[in-house]
Design an enzyme around this catalytic site. Structure first.
Site, PDB file in Angstrom:
ATOM      1  N   GLU A 130      22.874   3.471  16.384  1.00 43.17           N
ATOM      2  CA  GLU A 130      23.328   2.083  16.480  1.00 43.17           C
ATOM      3  C   GLU A 130      22.443   1.257  15.528  1.00 43.17           C
ATOM      4  OE1 GLU A 130      24.104  -1.471  19.756  1.00 43.17           O
ATOM      5  OE2 GLU A 130      23.006   0.333  20.347  1.00 43.17           O
ATOM      6  N   HIS A 189      17.940  -5.900  18.603  1.00 46.00           N
ATOM      7  CA  HIS A 189      17.474  -5.103  17.474  1.00 46.00           C
ATOM      8  C   HIS A 189      16.567  -5.923  16.563  1.00 46.00           C
ATOM      9  CE1 HIS A 189      20.810  -1.854  17.677  1.00 46.00           C
ATOM     10  NE2 HIS A 189      20.892  -2.596  18.773  1.00 46.00           N
ATOM     11  N   HIS A 230      27.638  -5.267  16.197  1.00 40.86           N
ATOM     12  CA  HIS A 230      26.563  -6.142  15.737  1.00 40.86           C
ATOM     13  C   HIS A 230      26.977  -6.800  14.426  1.00 40.86           C
ATOM     14  CE1 HIS A 230      23.328  -5.394  18.668  1.00 40.86           C
ATOM     15  NE2 HIS A 230      23.935  -4.216  18.823  1.00 40.86           N
ATOM     16  N   HIS A 265      30.067  -1.730  22.325  1.00 44.48           N
ATOM     17  CA  HIS A 265      29.989  -2.766  23.363  1.00 44.48           C
ATOM     18  C   HIS A 265      30.823  -4.008  23.003  1.00 44.48           C
ATOM     19  CE1 HIS A 265      26.685  -4.242  20.884  1.00 44.48           C
ATOM     20  NE2 HIS A 265      25.808  -3.388  21.381  1.00 44.48           N
ATOM     21  N   ASN A 307      30.092  -8.021  22.985  1.00 48.95           N
ATOM     22  CA  ASN A 307      28.662  -8.291  22.837  1.00 48.95           C
ATOM     23  C   ASN A 307      28.225  -8.085  21.390  1.00 48.95           C
ATOM     24  OD1 ASN A 307      28.526  -6.830  25.990  1.00 48.95           O
ATOM     25  ND2 ASN A 307      27.902  -8.934  25.625  1.00 48.95           N
ATOM     26  N   ARG A 365      41.659 -19.672  15.950  1.00 48.28           N
ATOM     27  CA  ARG A 365      41.984 -19.932  14.543  1.00 48.28           C
ATOM     28  C   ARG A 365      41.240 -18.993  13.598  1.00 48.28           C
ATOM     29  NH1 ARG A 365      44.938 -24.542  13.796  1.00 48.28           N
ATOM     30  NH2 ARG A 365      44.903 -26.079  15.504  1.00 48.28           N
ATOM     31  N   ASP A 416      29.028  -4.464  33.605  1.00 53.18           N
ATOM     32  CA  ASP A 416      28.024  -4.600  34.661  1.00 53.18           C
ATOM     33  C   ASP A 416      28.046  -5.963  35.345  1.00 53.18           C
ATOM     34  OD1 ASP A 416      27.052  -6.191  32.651  1.00 53.18           O
ATOM     35  OD2 ASP A 416      25.131  -5.151  32.429  1.00 53.18           O
ATOM     36  N   GLY A 417      29.041  -6.803  35.002  1.00 55.18           N
ATOM     37  CA  GLY A 417      29.117  -8.124  35.600  1.00 55.18           C
ATOM     38  C   GLY A 417      28.211  -9.139  34.951  1.00 55.18           C
ATOM     39  N   ASP A 470      24.775   1.575  27.986  1.00 55.23           N
ATOM     40  CA  ASP A 470      23.774   0.986  27.071  1.00 55.23           C
ATOM     41  C   ASP A 470      22.408   1.014  27.750  1.00 55.23           C
ATOM     42  OD1 ASP A 470      22.922  -0.074  24.677  1.00 55.23           O
ATOM     43  OD2 ASP A 470      23.550  -2.110  25.106  1.00 55.23           O
TER      44      ASP A 470
END
Length: 288
Positions: free
Chosen positions: A123, A135, A189, A210, A213, A221, A242-243, A267
């Site tokens: 990643e 990161h 990312h 993910h 995220n 737009r 995971d909420g 993750d």
């Protein structure tokens, strides 16, 4: 040896099958049936759900260790053991953005992978600093031709190699070269536009890391990476359900759009399988 597993409710991957038993032969599932042969030995389970082992494509750590801190076969074995206790029987240890030396060490470790480790997920480091998340932005860099050659050779040794890149750092022609070498390419990312994401998908990128995220989102737009992924039926999407990482309403949107191409990832970090309250180190930063 052939035997029957009964006493729990089997899950076949799509739905629960109450009243059924699982026939196992030679270590493989031979049948899922409400009427297993009566002459076979039986293992009676103590209720609950009998499901296939989880496969996790994004595992940064476990058992108190992080892959980035010690990219060795022993670390991978410890991570796999910690996750096995929670039902994960196969995983991709995940190296987040790191130096070239650490990246090479992780590739070498994955080539000697222990039981339960089925490849490697890189990643980074070819990610966009604008969406760096946890990161290190100073280690992020464009994907070069030399990188492509390294990863192509490593894929042959490792078997399964998943690499997450940002379209800003990985032009379509280099994504296509990775794909031709058998590397699985995800996008993540990234602050890219939907058009840039589409170009990367057209080059052979198969999924996103993910979903929602650390990526450009759902502006009506100016759709970004998340919208591009949702709009393409063939694209896979990992999601952290995971909420906390993703609102439940957007999880429902993703489920409706992706169906079977949406998959859960943890993750996970070092605390999985470690004593409660244990901290860890991430790129020299203490985490509690």
């Amino acid at each position: 040896m052939t035997h029957v597993l009964c006493g729990a409710v089997p899950f076949d991957g799509r739905r629960l099958r109450p009243g059924h038993a699982v026939v196992v032969s030679g270590g493989r599932i031979a049948a899922l049936t409400p009427d297993p042969p009566r002459d076979l030995p039986r293992v009676v389970l103590e209720g609950g759900i009998l499901a296939p082992g989880f496969i996790d494509a994004q595992v940064n750590g476990g058992g108190g260790v992080m892959l980035n801190e010690a990219p060795t076969p022993a670390t991978m074995a410890r991570i796999a053991e910690a996750h096995r206790a929670h039902g994960t029987t196969a995983l991709l240890p995940t190296l987040i953005t790191a130096t070239p030396e650490i990246t090479r060490a992780a590739l070498a470790a994955a080539a000697a992978a222990p039981e339960g480790v089925v490849g490697l997920h890189l990643e980074g480091p070819h990610l966009a600093p604008a969406r760096r998340g946890a990161h290190r932005a100073d280690l992020m860099r464009p994907l070069t031709a030399a990188d492509v050659a390294l990863y192509a050779a490593a894929r042959r040794a490792v078997g399964r190699l998943l690499i997450t890149v940002a379209p800003e750092m990985a032009p379509p022609e280099r994504i296509a070269a990775l794909v031709r070498a058998g590397v699985i390419v995800n996008l993540g990312h990234s602050a890219c536009s939907a058009a840039e994401a589409d170009a990367a998908f057209d080059a052979g990128a198969q999924g996103v890391t993910h979903l929602f995220n650390a990526m450009s989102g759902l502006d009506h737009r100016a759709p970004g990476l998340a919208a591009a992924a949702l709009a393409r039926p063939g694209v896979w999407a990992g999601i952290i359900a995971d909420g906390h990482h993703v609102d439940a309403r957007l999880i429902r949107v993703a489920m409706a759009a992706k169906d079977a191409r949406l998959y859960l990832v943890t993750d996970a970090m070092a605390p999985v399988g470690a004593p409660a309250g244990a901290g860890f180190t991430l790129d020299g930063r203490g985490v509690r």
